[in-house]
Design an enzyme around this catalytic site. Structure first.
Site, mmCIF file in Angstrom:
data_model
loop_
_atom_site.group_PDB
_atom_site.id
_atom_site.type_symbol
_atom_site.label_atom_id
_atom_site.label_comp_id
_atom_site.label_asym_id
_atom_site.label_seq_id
_atom_site.Cartn_x
_atom_site.Cartn_y
_atom_site.Cartn_z
ATOM 1 N N SER A 122 128.881 46.092 39.301
ATOM 2 C CA SER A 122 128.242 45.591 38.093
ATOM 3 C C SER A 122 128.225 44.070 38.189
ATOM 4 C CB SER A 122 129.020 46.027 36.849
ATOM 5 O OG SER A 122 128.454 45.455 35.689
ATOM 6 N N GLN B 294 105.935 47.096 47.950
ATOM 7 C CA GLN B 294 107.143 47.735 47.401
ATOM 8 C C GLN B 294 107.114 49.251 47.443
ATOM 9 O OE1 GLN B 294 105.350 45.311 45.766
ATOM 10 N NE2 GLN B 294 106.650 44.115 44.410
ATOM 11 N N GLN B 295 105.937 49.838 47.495
ATOM 12 C CA GLN B 295 105.870 51.298 47.468
ATOM 13 C C GLN B 295 106.063 51.929 48.848
ATOM 14 O OE1 GLN B 295 106.577 52.703 44.996
ATOM 15 N NE2 GLN B 295 104.905 53.328 43.668
ATOM 16 N N GLY C 253 104.502 36.333 46.143
ATOM 17 C CA GLY C 253 103.555 36.991 47.047
ATOM 18 C C GLY C 253 102.248 37.353 46.356
ATOM 19 N N ASP C 254 102.332 37.694 45.083
ATOM 20 C CA ASP C 254 101.120 38.021 44.316
ATOM 21 C C ASP C 254 100.246 36.782 44.151
ATOM 22 O OD1 ASP C 254 102.312 40.524 44.061
ATOM 23 O OD2 ASP C 254 103.149 40.058 42.097
ATOM 24 N N THR D 131 103.023 37.593 55.214
ATOM 25 C CA THR D 131 103.698 36.425 54.654
ATOM 26 C C THR D 131 105.116 36.355 55.214
ATOM 27 O OG1 THR D 131 104.292 37.731 52.691
ATOM 28 C CG2 THR D 131 102.311 36.375 52.555
ATOM 29 N N GLY E 296 105.849 30.464 55.966
ATOM 30 C CA GLY E 296 104.411 30.479 55.735
ATOM 31 C C GLY E 296 103.773 31.837 55.918
ATOM 32 N N ASN F 29 104.751 41.602 53.822
ATOM 33 C CA ASN F 29 105.638 40.526 54.250
ATOM 34 C C ASN F 29 106.273 40.960 55.572
ATOM 35 O OD1 ASN F 29 107.903 42.179 53.688
ATOM 36 N ND2 ASN F 29 108.161 41.325 51.642
ATOM 37 N N ASP G 188 108.422 42.475 32.910
ATOM 38 C CA ASP G 188 109.514 42.103 33.801
ATOM 39 C C ASP G 188 110.743 41.671 33.013
ATOM 40 O OD1 ASP G 188 107.791 42.547 35.886
ATOM 41 O OD2 ASP G 188 107.490 40.420 36.374
#
Length: 326
Positions: free
Chosen positions: A36, A171-172, A255-256, A222, A227, A194, A12
């Site tokens: 930018s 995300q996918q 979230g992970d 989530t 909560g 989520n 990351d």
């Protein structure tokens, strides 16, 4: 319960923008965006959804099995994961690509703009869950964001092997087709999204909320600072509030962390409310650090959080299990 966590393993690159993204967007120019952002900080950290979840599970004493694809630059990261209780024996090492990269900017409102380079993750479909299951019999396969083909393959293999699976497309969803989403969700024991992803999943699949619930065991949504909500067919929703008044340093990986706490509690045989409470307590640990694996899992701290937020009874239900993870 032996859990295989399939999905991304990445490095990351986390940047902090001191302003607000919305202040830089001109409503009448959204078709021609060229921006930018000058950021104040850059932190390079270990990440990837599957690795983050496995890290949390390892910290809680579950000995998770990580399944994904990495490059030859993974050696140092692998040592870190092993030191934190993660079985990396089923990670595929590419000879052609480097480990995936996640590049993310977070503004002062904790909104994020991100890009993800797949790298070796594109080869994740080469991992055969049958071989993984033969090496270490599995009780649950979590299918989290990964190469889309690998996500579909690992879901199909879990069905063929009659192993419970959890769907976490998150995300996918932006890359998955409707047919792929329907394949990933149908028959899942657990579905994680989520709030925004729940709407996107319904749109992609062409299903109503009820039609999703018809196809999964339990749907966990989530809700950020509100909560979590847990839905099951024919049962009232279970709602658990988030840990309040947490200083947000970086939302990446929160979230992970929730998923690791939730699945750990489920594996211990605890009820859904307890699972959500532990998930929220783990989220709070991750939120106050920069980097998805920068927090330390300390049972006494988790119990103190649960006791303060959810009460003595809630902490008592978790105490024996968390004590064993120390």
């Amino acid at each position: 319960m032996r859990i295989a966590v399939t999905g991304s393993i990445a490095t990351d690159h986390l940047m902090a923008f001191p302003g607000r993204f919305v202040d830089q967007l001109l409503p009448d120019q959204l078709e021609h965006v060229s921006l930018s952002f000058l950021v104040d900080t850059l932190q390079v950290r270990r990440g990837g959804v599957a690795a983050n979840i496995a890290f949390g599970l390892g910290g809680l004493g579950l000995d998770p099995l990580l399944v994904g694809a990495v490059g030859p630059d993974f050696a140092e990261y692998e040592v870190w994961l092993k030191e934190h209780g993660v079985d990396t024996g089923s990670v595929y090492v590419s000879s052609d690509h480097q480990t995936a990269r996640f590049m993310c900017m977070t503004d002062q409102d904790t909104n994020q703009i991100a890009a993800f380079y797949a790298g070796a993750m594109a080869e994740a479909g080469r991992v055969d869950l049958r071989a993984v299951h033969d090496r270490a019999p599995l009780d649950l396969v979590l299918v989290s964001p990964n190469d889309p083909g690998a996500m579909v393959r690992h879901t199909e293999q879990a069905r063929d092997l009659d192993i419970d699976f959890a769907a976490d497309p998150s995300q996918q969803l932006a890359r998955l087709t409707g047919a792929e989403v329907r394949s990933l969700v149908t028959g899942a024991r657990w579905l994680f999204t989520n709030e925004y992803e729940s709407a996107l999943l319904r749109e992609r699949a062409g299903w109503s909320r009820q039609e999703v619930l018809d196809r999964v065991g339990t749907w966990v949504t989530t809700l950020g600072a509100q909560g979590v909500r847990i839905d099951r067919m024919g049962a009232p929703a279970v709602t658990v509030g988030a840990v309040p008044d947490v200083r947000a340093e970086d939302p990446t990986g929160v979230g992970d962390a929730f998923r690791s706490g939730f699945l750990a509690a489920v594996s211990w045989g605890l009820k859904l409310e307890s699972a959500a409470q532990l998930g929220c307590a783990m989220s709070a640990l991750a939120l106050v650090t920069v980097g998805s694996q920068a927090y330390e899992v300390r049972p006494e701290r988790l119990l103190a959080t649960v006791r303060a937020v959810y009460g003595e009874h809630a902490a008592g239900l978790l105490e024996a299990k968390l004590g064993r993870s120390a």
